[in-house]
Design a protein around this motif. Structure first.
Motif, PDB file in Angstrom:
ATOM      1  N   PRO A  26       7.670  -2.022 -51.068  1.00 24.60           N
ATOM      2  CA  PRO A  26       9.015  -2.519 -50.755  1.00 24.60           C
ATOM      3  C   PRO A  26       9.157  -2.829 -49.271  1.00 24.60           C
ATOM      4  O   PRO A  26       8.503  -2.212 -48.419  1.00 24.60           O
ATOM      5  N   ALA A  27      10.024  -3.776 -48.965  1.00 21.49           N
ATOM      6  CA  ALA A  27      10.186  -4.223 -47.577  1.00 21.49           C
ATOM      7  C   ALA A  27      10.647  -3.103 -46.660  1.00 21.49           C
ATOM      8  O   ALA A  27      10.331  -3.101 -45.464  1.00 21.49           O
ATOM      9  N   ASP A  28      11.420  -2.141 -47.199  1.00 23.64           N
ATOM     10  CA  ASP A  28      11.955  -1.073 -46.359  1.00 23.64           C
ATOM     11  C   ASP A  28      11.207   0.249 -46.542  1.00 23.64           C
ATOM     12  O   ASP A  28      11.752   1.325 -46.300  1.00 23.64           O
ATOM     13  N   ALA A  29       9.937   0.176 -46.942  1.00 22.65           N
ATOM     14  CA  ALA A  29       9.139   1.375 -47.193  1.00 22.65           C
ATOM     15  C   ALA A  29       8.739   2.060 -45.883  1.00 22.65           C
ATOM     16  O   ALA A  29       8.879   1.491 -44.790  1.00 22.65           O
ATOM     17  N   ALA A  30       8.230   3.278 -46.008  1.00 20.02           N
ATOM     18  CA  ALA A  30       7.600   3.984 -44.891  1.00 20.02           C
ATOM     19  C   ALA A  30       6.097   4.003 -45.176  1.00 20.02           C
ATOM     20  O   ALA A  30       5.645   4.640 -46.134  1.00 20.02           O
ATOM     21  N   VAL A  31       5.331   3.290 -44.379  1.00 21.76           N
ATOM     22  CA  VAL A  31       3.902   3.092 -44.624  1.00 21.76           C
ATOM     23  C   VAL A  31       3.098   3.915 -43.624  1.00 21.76           C
ATOM     24  O   VAL A  31       3.268   3.770 -42.409  1.00 21.76           O
ATOM     25  N   GLY A  32       2.221   4.768 -44.118  1.00 26.15           N
ATOM     26  CA  GLY A  32       1.335   5.508 -43.232  1.00 26.15           C
ATOM     27  C   GLY A  32       0.212   4.628 -42.737  1.00 26.15           C
ATOM     28  O   GLY A  32      -0.333   3.810 -43.497  1.00 26.15           O
ATOM     29  N   LEU A  33      -0.135   4.769 -41.456  1.00 21.82           N
ATOM     30  CA  LEU A  33      -1.179   3.914 -40.873  1.00 21.82           C
ATOM     31  C   LEU A  33      -1.981   4.710 -39.850  1.00 21.82           C
ATOM     32  O   LEU A  33      -1.429   5.491 -39.070  1.00 21.82           O
ATOM     33  N   ASP A  34      -3.271   4.500 -39.875  1.00 23.47           N
ATOM     34  CA  ASP A  34      -4.162   5.087 -38.863  1.00 23.47           C
ATOM     35  C   ASP A  34      -5.311   4.116 -38.643  1.00 23.47           C
ATOM     36  O   ASP A  34      -5.513   3.179 -39.438  1.00 23.47           O
ATOM     37  N   GLY A  53      -1.367   4.046 -46.219  1.00 21.62           N
ATOM     38  CA  GLY A  53      -0.912   4.918 -47.296  1.00 21.62           C
ATOM     39  C   GLY A  53       0.538   4.655 -47.621  1.00 21.62           C
ATOM     40  O   GLY A  53       1.370   4.467 -46.724  1.00 21.62           O
ATOM     41  N   TRP A  54       0.838   4.615 -48.919  1.00 24.93           N
ATOM     42  CA  TRP A  54       2.228   4.467 -49.372  1.00 24.93           C
ATOM     43  C   TRP A  54       2.375   5.013 -50.782  1.00 24.93           C
ATOM     44  O   TRP A  54       1.611   4.647 -51.682  1.00 24.93           O
ATOM     45  N   ASN A  55       3.323   5.924 -50.944  1.00 15.93           N
ATOM     46  CA  ASN A  55       3.717   6.415 -52.261  1.00 15.93           C
ATOM     47  C   ASN A  55       2.530   6.941 -53.075  1.00 15.93           C
ATOM     48  O   ASN A  55       2.411   6.678 -54.282  1.00 15.93           O
ATOM     49  N   LEU A 160      -7.919  10.969 -45.482  1.00 19.27           N
ATOM     50  CA  LEU A 160      -7.078  12.149 -45.251  1.00 19.27           C
ATOM     51  C   LEU A 160      -6.174  11.985 -44.034  1.00 19.27           C
ATOM     52  O   LEU A 160      -5.151  12.666 -43.925  1.00 19.27           O
ATOM     53  N   ASP A 161      -6.539  11.091 -43.130  1.00 17.60           N
ATOM     54  CA  ASP A 161      -5.699  10.862 -41.951  1.00 17.60           C
ATOM     55  C   ASP A 161      -4.379  10.181 -42.295  1.00 17.60           C
ATOM     56  O   ASP A 161      -3.474  10.138 -41.448  1.00 17.60           O
ATOM     57  N   VAL A 162      -4.256   9.632 -43.505  1.00 16.25           N
ATOM     58  CA  VAL A 162      -2.964   9.055 -43.913  1.00 16.25           C
ATOM     59  C   VAL A 162      -2.376   9.731 -45.144  1.00 16.25           C
ATOM     60  O   VAL A 162      -1.207   9.534 -45.459  1.00 16.25           O
ATOM     61  N   VAL A 163      -3.173  10.552 -45.843  1.00 18.68           N
ATOM     62  CA  VAL A 163      -2.703  11.184 -47.080  1.00 18.68           C
ATOM     63  C   VAL A 163      -1.439  12.005 -46.854  1.00 18.68           C
ATOM     64  O   VAL A 163      -0.521  12.000 -47.684  1.00 18.68           O
ATOM     65  N   TYR A 164      -1.351  12.713 -45.737  1.00 18.74           N
ATOM     66  CA  TYR A 164      -0.241  13.642 -45.527  1.00 18.74           C
ATOM     67  C   TYR A 164       0.896  13.056 -44.679  1.00 18.74           C
ATOM     68  O   TYR A 164       1.875  13.741 -44.398  1.00 18.74           O
ATOM     69  N   LEU A 165       0.761  11.816 -44.251  1.00 15.29           N
ATOM     70  CA  LEU A 165       1.793  11.230 -43.399  1.00 15.29           C
ATOM     71  C   LEU A 165       3.131  11.105 -44.124  1.00 15.29           C
ATOM     72  O   LEU A 165       4.192  11.262 -43.499  1.00 15.29           O
ATOM     73  N   LYS A 166       3.124  10.851 -45.422  1.00 18.38           N
ATOM     74  CA  LYS A 166       4.381  10.735 -46.174  1.00 18.38           C
ATOM     75  C   LYS A 166       5.155  12.057 -46.130  1.00 18.38           C
ATOM     76  O   LYS A 166       6.348  12.081 -45.794  1.00 18.38           O
ATOM     77  N   THR A 167       4.484  13.161 -46.456  1.00 19.43           N
ATOM     78  CA  THR A 167       5.137  14.477 -46.444  1.00 19.43           C
ATOM     79  C   THR A 167       5.614  14.838 -45.045  1.00 19.43           C
ATOM     80  O   THR A 167       6.738  15.334 -44.857  1.00 19.43           O
ATOM     81  N   ILE A 168       4.758  14.597 -44.050  1.00 22.87           N
ATOM     82  CA  ILE A 168       5.118  14.927 -42.670  1.00 22.87           C
ATOM     83  C   ILE A 168       6.323  14.108 -42.225  1.00 22.87           C
ATOM     84  O   ILE A 168       7.257  14.626 -41.604  1.00 22.87           O
ATOM     85  N   HIS A 169       6.321  12.813 -42.533  1.00 26.39           N
ATOM     86  CA  HIS A 169       7.422  11.936 -42.152  1.00 26.39           C
ATOM     87  C   HIS A 169       8.735  12.421 -42.764  1.00 26.39           C
ATOM     88  O   HIS A 169       9.772  12.486 -42.080  1.00 26.39           O
ATOM     89  N   GLU A 170       8.708  12.768 -44.021  1.00 24.20           N
ATOM     90  CA  GLU A 170       9.928  13.218 -44.693  1.00 24.20           C
ATOM     91  C   GLU A 170      10.463  14.501 -44.070  1.00 24.20           C
ATOM     92  O   GLU A 170      11.669  14.632 -43.814  1.00 24.20           O
TER      93      GLU A 170
END
Length: 371
Positions: A26-34, A53-55, A160-170
């Motif tokens: 989605p356009a307004d998603a939170a995308v993990g990047l490294d 990483g996303w969702n 693994l450098d992006v796997v946990y970015l979603k949880t951390i961001h939230e």
């Protein structure tokens, strides 16, 4: 601590595959990047791998296989998506050719952690352990990321450098809201983006050379001329600056310019990238006399605080520590000592302290400047 989850990720080495992967976001998603990059013998970091990483979905994108810039720009460079990264400064520099202005919206988890009381400069591994209980393996830190194919271990480590970015961001996003620090965090992320996007380098590189702080203005201007030549040449040749001219030699040459090309050759032995062509160019840097205009254009190098300035620095440091305690922020996040030293010596408000820091600090610190 628990083991890390399986780091399954899709390997992408074609444009169509990357565009298809991004099209589902989605356009307004939170995308993990490294990123993984190499910078052993070049000026510019060499992008070797891009992790997304996303969702719960993860991708390893091979930038050596195809041009990826135009695929990333619509979602991350121009759209309302948030790009979640950890300690993003070097990654942003690496991505600058692909995203010249950086991600449109950056959420740096290291900066966020500092704002919510988790310390200044926390590592990704420590942050994952603190917020998820998972202990990550950092065994591939010094890998050769330009090799192909990458090993299974490298791919797992990178994912693994992006796997946990979603949880951390939230989690960090909620804590920032609770502390009313979201706006301050966003401002610092924008500052980080601006710094990384300055592709032309520092126009006043001599200001970092505090050993020359007491030099006459003309010598400081000559030092600036030398350092600007070094920066331009290192970028053009894509070699590290010290390979052309290390700081010690730059100071020596500005203080005592070479009397001849032979003198310069004798004094510059050991500079790995200073070949005869570059040595001739460098010698020509010394030919014109330093002009009045050049002196005017050269910012003075701030020296070490002495006498009353040193006393003022101590008072300012006490004030910053007290305010940091009240705000529950690391003192180094609120106001680094280097910024205080610059202010107390020059009496000019440092650029780093603009924005929310000015609102908090200026009226208090200005009263402590030495007379």
């Amino acid at each position: 601590m628990s083991l890390p989850e399986t780091a399954a990720a899709e390997w992408i080495d074609h444009r169509d595959a990357l565009q298809a992967w991004l099209a589902t976001i989605p356009a307004d998603a939170a995308v993990g990047l490294d990123t993984e990059f190499m910078r052993r013998n070049t000026f510019y970091p060499q992008l070797a791998l891009l992790q997304l990483g996303w969702n719960g979905r993860h991708a390893l994108v091979d930038p050596l296989a195809f041009e990826i810039a135009d695929a990333l720009q619509p979602l991350l460079g121009a759209g309302p998506a948030a790009t979640v990264m950890h300690s993003a400064s070097e990654d942003l520099e690496t991505l600058a050719p692909l995203l010249p202005g950086g991600p449109h919206i950056l959420f740096d988890t290291q900066i966020a952690a500092a704002f919510v009381g988790m310390g200044l400069g926390i590592s990704y591994r420590a942050l994952v352990a603190e917020l998820t209980g998972v202990d990550l393996d950092k065994g591939e830190t010094r890998s050769d990321w330009l090799q192909r194919p990458l090993t299974t271990s490298q791919c797992s480590y990178a994912a693994l450098d992006v796997v946990y970015l979603k949880t951390i961001h939230e989690q960090l996003g909620k804590r920032l809201l609770q502390r009313d620090r979201s706006a301050w965090h966003a401002e610092d992320c924008e500052r980080l983006k601006r710094r990384a996007s300055h592709r032309d380098g520092d126009p006043q590189p001599q200001r970092t050379m505090r050993a020359a702080a007491e030099w006459p203005a003309a010598q400081q201007a000559l030092l600036r001329r030398l350092l600007l030549w070094r920066d331009r040449s290192a970028r053009r040749l894509d070699v590290p600056r010290p390979w052309l001219l290390d700081d010690t030699l730059a100071l020596s040459l500005a203080q005592q310019p070479p009397a001849s090309l032979g003198d310069l050759e004798q004094r510059s032995r050991g500079q790995r990238a200073l070949r005869s062509v570059q040595r001739n160019e460098l010698f020509e840097v010394f030919v014109p006399a330093v002009s009045a205009e050049e002196i005017t254009a050269t910012a003075r190098i701030p020296g070490h605080p002495l006498g009353e300035a040193k006393k003022s620095l101590g008072a300012m440091k006490q004030l910053v520590d007290s305010l940091a305690g009240e705000l529950d922020l690391p003192p180094g996040l609120l106001c680094p000592r280097k910024a205080l030293e610059e202010y107390v010596v020059t009496a000019e408000w440092p650029e780093f302290l603009e924005g929310w820091r000015r609102d908090v600090l200026h009226d208090r610190l200005v009263t402590l400047l030495p007379d």
